[in-house]
Motif scaffolding. Structure first.
Motif, PDB file in Angstrom:
ATOM      1  N   GLY A 190      -3.417  12.527  -2.836  1.00 14.68           N
ATOM      2  CA  GLY A 190      -4.087  11.247  -2.629  1.00 14.68           C
ATOM      3  C   GLY A 190      -3.981  10.312  -3.812  1.00 14.68           C
TER       4      GLY A 190
ATOM      5  N   LYS B 164      -2.518   7.474  -6.359  1.00 16.64           N
ATOM      6  CA  LYS B 164      -1.772   6.236  -6.205  1.00 16.64           C
ATOM      7  C   LYS B 164      -0.492   6.313  -7.032  1.00 16.64           C
TER       8      LYS B 164
ATOM      9  N   THR C 257       0.843  -1.191   0.000  1.00 17.08           N
ATOM     10  CA  THR C 257       0.000   0.000   0.000  1.00 17.08           C
ATOM     11  C   THR C 257       0.876   1.239   0.000  1.00 17.08           C
TER      12      THR C 257
ATOM     13  N   THR D 132       1.056  13.499   4.031  1.00 13.39           N
ATOM     14  CA  THR D 132       0.366  14.706   4.503  1.00 13.39           C
ATOM     15  C   THR D 132       1.417  15.790   4.685  1.00 13.39           C
TER      16      THR D 132
ATOM     17  N   GLU E 123       0.881   7.029   2.844  1.00 10.72           N
ATOM     18  CA  GLU E 123       0.068   8.250   2.811  1.00 10.72           C
ATOM     19  C   GLU E 123       0.952   9.461   3.112  1.00 10.72           C
TER      20      GLU E 123
ATOM     21  N   ARG F 180       8.575   8.741  -2.850  1.00  7.60           N
ATOM     22  CA  ARG F 180       7.467   8.837  -1.897  1.00  7.60           C
ATOM     23  C   ARG F 180       7.919   8.302  -0.540  1.00  7.60           C
TER      24      ARG F 180
END
Length: 365
Positions: free
Chosen positions: A49, A51, A9, A14, A12, A70
């Motif tokens: 957000g 992918k 995954t 922020t 995420e 990332r």
């Protein structure tokens, strides 16, 4: 029993206001290296957000690169996007100073000149000329150079590009494609003193002044498939001379082949006399390049070779002698012709022009 490894995954992302502000500054190629700008775009897209696959598709890069930067940002934040320092002496010039040099180079001009020199920029920002040279070289900046460009205003530009490029990349069967143009006002020049020969350590030398002995004009047709050239020399360049050249082509090309001519929008190519001749010779089909787009005519590449290899450093005492040398050069070329191969599609050309227009508009020019 088979097994599989589930796809990981995406982390995420922020961003704080400070991080977002810095990334948005870095993503502008005008103020940062291309690699850092790309990494910043990856993180900003991740913060939206998206992918990894979506980011890779948007930026035209591989998923592994997206995943790498990332993850680096998630672990080390902004510091993770910068390359690790190389071994050696520590840097003496700060990032802020480098940014100041780049910004001043791109967005300002000195008071007493049209462009920055290393000496002027060094005095302006308090660095050495060597440091300025290194910064400019690293970011591909060359203030001392100026190129030229011109965009065609032809309302049928797209249609003509597709027509000519389509002819180059997919020529019709049982036909010959000829790129036609005229090199006018070729001067017969003779130096006021003999040219001194090449010697070890000494280049060939010629006087800067010369005597003019008249001019000649050359019509040339370059065969797209073979590279052979049909040439005809004239003292003038009018529609009547162009008609004679068409007659020369008609005599040279076998009768069972159609003749497709790629040429520019010169008025001598569209007179009533030429139109009547073309109606009487229906196997001739004309394809016009867009206005201000001589780069699309491959015979211009051949003219450049003629100029560089024969005309620029030669001396002639008469137009007759000039014409004789040009004809001899054409004969030598045709003994071992080299066709030019067109590689870019019409879509690639139009995309390049669109991208360039977007760049100059975004830069405020």
């Amino acid at each position: 029993m088979g097994w599989f490894m589930p796809s990981p995954t995406a982390v995420e992302i922020t961003l704080s206001e400070q991080e977002r502000s810095q990334l948005e500054a870095w993503e502008r190629p005008r103020t940062s290296a291309q690699a850092l700008a790309l990494r910043s775009r990856i993180v900003l897209a991740a913060a939206e957000g998206l992918k990894n696959a979506e980011i890779a598709e948007r930026l035209g890069i591989g998923r592994d690169m997206v995943r790498k930067w990332r993850g680096r940002f998630a672990e080390h934040r902004l510091d993770g996007l910068c390359d690790e320092p190389r071994p050696g002496q520590p840097r003496k010039i700060t990032d802020e100073k480098v940014e100041e040099v780049i910004t001043k180079t791109l967005e300002t001009k000195p008071k007493d000149a049209t462009h920055w020199s290393t000496r002027a920029m060094a005095a302006e920002v308090g660095l050495s000329q060597t440091a300025i040279s290194q910064i400019w070289r690293a970011f591909g900046l060359q203030p001392h150079r100026q190129g030229s460009w011109k965009l065609s205003k032809d309302p049928l530009f797209i249609e003509k590009v597709r027509d000519v490029v389509g002819l180059y990349m997919n020529p019709p069967e049982r036909a010959v494609v000829l790129c036609v143009d005229e090199k006018s006002q070729i001067q017969a020049l003779n130096r006021t003193a003999p040219i001194l020969p090449l010697l070890p350590g000494v280049p060939e030398r010629a006087t800067h002044d010369y005597k003019r002995h008249g001019t000649s004009s050359l019509y040339a047709a370059l065969d797209l498939a073979t590279g052979k050239v049909i040439g005809r020399l004239h003292s003038r360049h009018r529609a009547i001379e162009f008609k004679k050249f068409l007659q020369t082509i008609d005599a040279e090309v076998p009768d069972d082949l159609d003749v497709h001519l790629v040429l520019d929008n010169s008025s001598t190519h569209k007179t009533p006399q030429i139109k009547r001749w073309l109606l009487a010779h229906p196997r001739f089909k004309l394809h016009f390049t867009p206005t201000s787009s001589s780069w699309m005519n491959l015979v211009e590449r051949w003219f450049a070779e003629l100029t560089n290899k024969k005309l620029r450093r030669s001396a002639h005492t008469s137009v007759r002698q000039l014409n004789h040398h040009i004809c001899a050069w054409i004969d030598t070329w045709n003994e071992n012709p080299r066709p030019y191969v067109w590689t870019k599609t019409a879509d690639q050309i139009l995309e390049s022009i669109t991208t360039y227009c977007s760049r100059i508009n975004d830069s405020g020019h």
